[in-house]
Design an enzyme around this catalytic site. Sequence first.
Site, PDB file in Angstrom:
ATOM      1  N   VAL A  66       0.860  -1.186   0.000  1.00  0.00           N
ATOM      2  CA  VAL A  66       0.000   0.000   0.000  1.00  0.00           C
ATOM      3  C   VAL A  66       0.894   1.232   0.000  1.00  0.00           C
ATOM      4  CG1 VAL A  66      -1.771   1.284   1.251  1.00  0.00           C
ATOM      5  CG2 VAL A  66      -1.805  -1.223   1.266  1.00  0.00           C
ATOM      6  N   ASP A 120      -9.254  12.564  -0.668  1.00  0.00           N
ATOM      7  CA  ASP A 120      -8.558  13.743  -0.160  1.00  0.00           C
ATOM      8  C   ASP A 120      -8.254  13.508   1.315  1.00  0.00           C
ATOM      9  OD1 ASP A 120      -7.543  16.176   0.543  1.00  0.00           O
ATOM     10  OD2 ASP A 120      -9.388  17.310   0.181  1.00  0.00           O
ATOM     11  N   ASN A 147       3.685   7.652   2.675  1.00  0.00           N
ATOM     12  CA  ASN A 147       4.435   8.678   1.957  1.00  0.00           C
ATOM     13  C   ASN A 147       3.718  10.024   1.916  1.00  0.00           C
ATOM     14  OD1 ASN A 147       6.370   9.742  -0.217  1.00  0.00           O
ATOM     15  ND2 ASN A 147       4.386   9.830  -1.250  1.00  0.00           N
ATOM     16  N   TYR A 228       5.504  22.205  10.336  1.00  0.00           N
ATOM     17  CA  TYR A 228       5.967  21.036   9.577  1.00  0.00           C
ATOM     18  C   TYR A 228       7.056  20.300  10.348  1.00  0.00           C
ATOM     19  CZ  TYR A 228       8.377  18.345   5.961  1.00  0.00           C
ATOM     20  OH  TYR A 228       8.978  17.334   5.244  1.00  0.00           O
ATOM     21  N   LYS A 232       6.875  16.339  11.729  1.00  0.00           N
ATOM     22  CA  LYS A 232       7.810  15.283  11.347  1.00  0.00           C
ATOM     23  C   LYS A 232       8.585  14.756  12.558  1.00  0.00           C
ATOM     24  CE  LYS A 232       7.099  14.867   6.912  1.00  0.00           C
ATOM     25  NZ  LYS A 232       6.671  13.599   6.298  1.00  0.00           N
ATOM     26  N   VAL A 261      14.949  16.471  -1.737  1.00  0.00           N
ATOM     27  CA  VAL A 261      14.777  15.624  -2.917  1.00  0.00           C
ATOM     28  C   VAL A 261      13.964  16.441  -3.913  1.00  0.00           C
ATOM     29  CG1 VAL A 261      13.792  13.475  -3.817  1.00  0.00           C
ATOM     30  CG2 VAL A 261      14.780  13.522  -1.516  1.00  0.00           C
ATOM     31  N   SER A 263      11.128  17.470  -5.864  1.00  0.00           N
ATOM     32  CA  SER A 263       9.718  17.074  -5.807  1.00  0.00           C
ATOM     33  C   SER A 263       8.852  18.319  -5.788  1.00  0.00           C
ATOM     34  CB  SER A 263       9.436  16.238  -4.547  1.00  0.00           C
ATOM     35  OG  SER A 263       9.570  17.028  -3.379  1.00  0.00           O
TER      36      SER A 263
END
EC number: 1.1.1.330
Length: 352
Positions: A66, A120, A147, A228, A232, A261, A263
Site C-alpha cells: 500500500v 482527499d 508517503n 511542519y 515530522k 529531494v 519534488s
Amino acid sequence: MTFVRELEVASQNSRAFNVTLWFIFIFGLLKLVPFALRFLSMVFDLFVLPPVNYAKYGCKAGDYAVVTGASDGIGKEFASQLASKGFNLVLISRTESKLVALKDELEGKFNIKAKILAIDISADSKDNYNKIYSLCDDLPISILVNNVGQSHSIPVPFLATEEEEMRNIITINNTATLMITQIIAPIIIRTVKKHRESGDKKLKSQRGLILTMGSFGGLIPTPLLATYSGSKAFLQNWSSSLAGELAADNVDVELVLSYLVTSAMSKVRRTSMMIPNPRTFVKSTLRNIGRRCGAQDRYGTITPFWSHAIYHFVIEELFGVYARVVNEINYKFHKSIRIRAVRKAVREAKQN
C-alpha cells in the site's frame, strides 16, 4: 628541554600525573572507539552490504504493498520500484486520473495487479478511512508506505501561519498517517502470520514492513517551518515506538529520513550531490531497509541516501541536532528561501 622530555620527567616523578594520563587515554578511547565503530557501520551500510532481498517481504507470494501519496514524486517511485520487485499494489492519492494512468502503466509494464483509491486525505473523513479498510481488508498486504505529506507553501513564521495550512499539515502528516497505519498494520500482521504458518519453506521467514517518510525538518528543529518540523519530529518517536511494539509480530517499522529531494513539495528542481531525484532516493531507500546508514543512534530509523547519511552523521556527532548553532544556520537558510519566494511572488503579481 622539549615538551616530550618534560612529560617523561613528570611521569617518572609523579604517580598522580601517570594516573591522570591513563585517565585521559581511557576517556579518549571510550569516546573515539564508539565514534569509529559508528562511522564504519555507516560506510558498511551505504557502500558494502548488498541490496536487501525483498522475498522476505512477500514479493514472490503475490502480496500487496500500500502506497499513500502515490500519484507523484517519491510516492510514484515507491509504487514503480515495488512493482518492479513483483509486488501488487494499492495506490492511494487525491487525483483519480493520475492513479488510473499509473495503474495502467505498472500493470502493463510489470504484470502485477494494482488497485486505486482517490481520496482527499486532508479532509480527515471517517468515510475515507472506511473506504481504505473496505478496499484492503481482504488483501494479502505485507508492506505499507506512509508517503503522503504536506509542508508550508513557503517558509513562514509560526505566528503568521494560516490556520488552514497549519491544520492540513497536522492532519495529513500525523492524523492520517496514524489512522491509515492502524487500518493496515493488522492486515500486515495477519498476512505475515498466515505465510509463516503455511508450511511453505519459502515463506517461513516472511516479514512485514511499514515505512514512514520523515524529514531533516523533523530531525533538526527548523525555524520558519515550525509546524511542519514539529509534525515530522512527532513521527520520529511514534515510528520508533511502533517498531518496538510490532517487532514480536515480525513487522519491521522504519522512519525514512531525507534532506532535499527534487519534488513538488520541496519545490527543488535541480539535482546535485546533496539533492537526488525521487528515483535515486527511493532506490537507495529500498536497497538499505533495516540498516541505519546515517542514523546510527536511532532505532527504527534510516537515512538511506549516501550524502544525506554523511550530513546526518556529521551533525549528530559534531554538534547535536538541538545545538544553537545548528538552529541558527537553519533559520538563516530558510529565511533566505522566504525572502526569494516573497520577491518572486511580488514580481509575478506585478506582471499580472
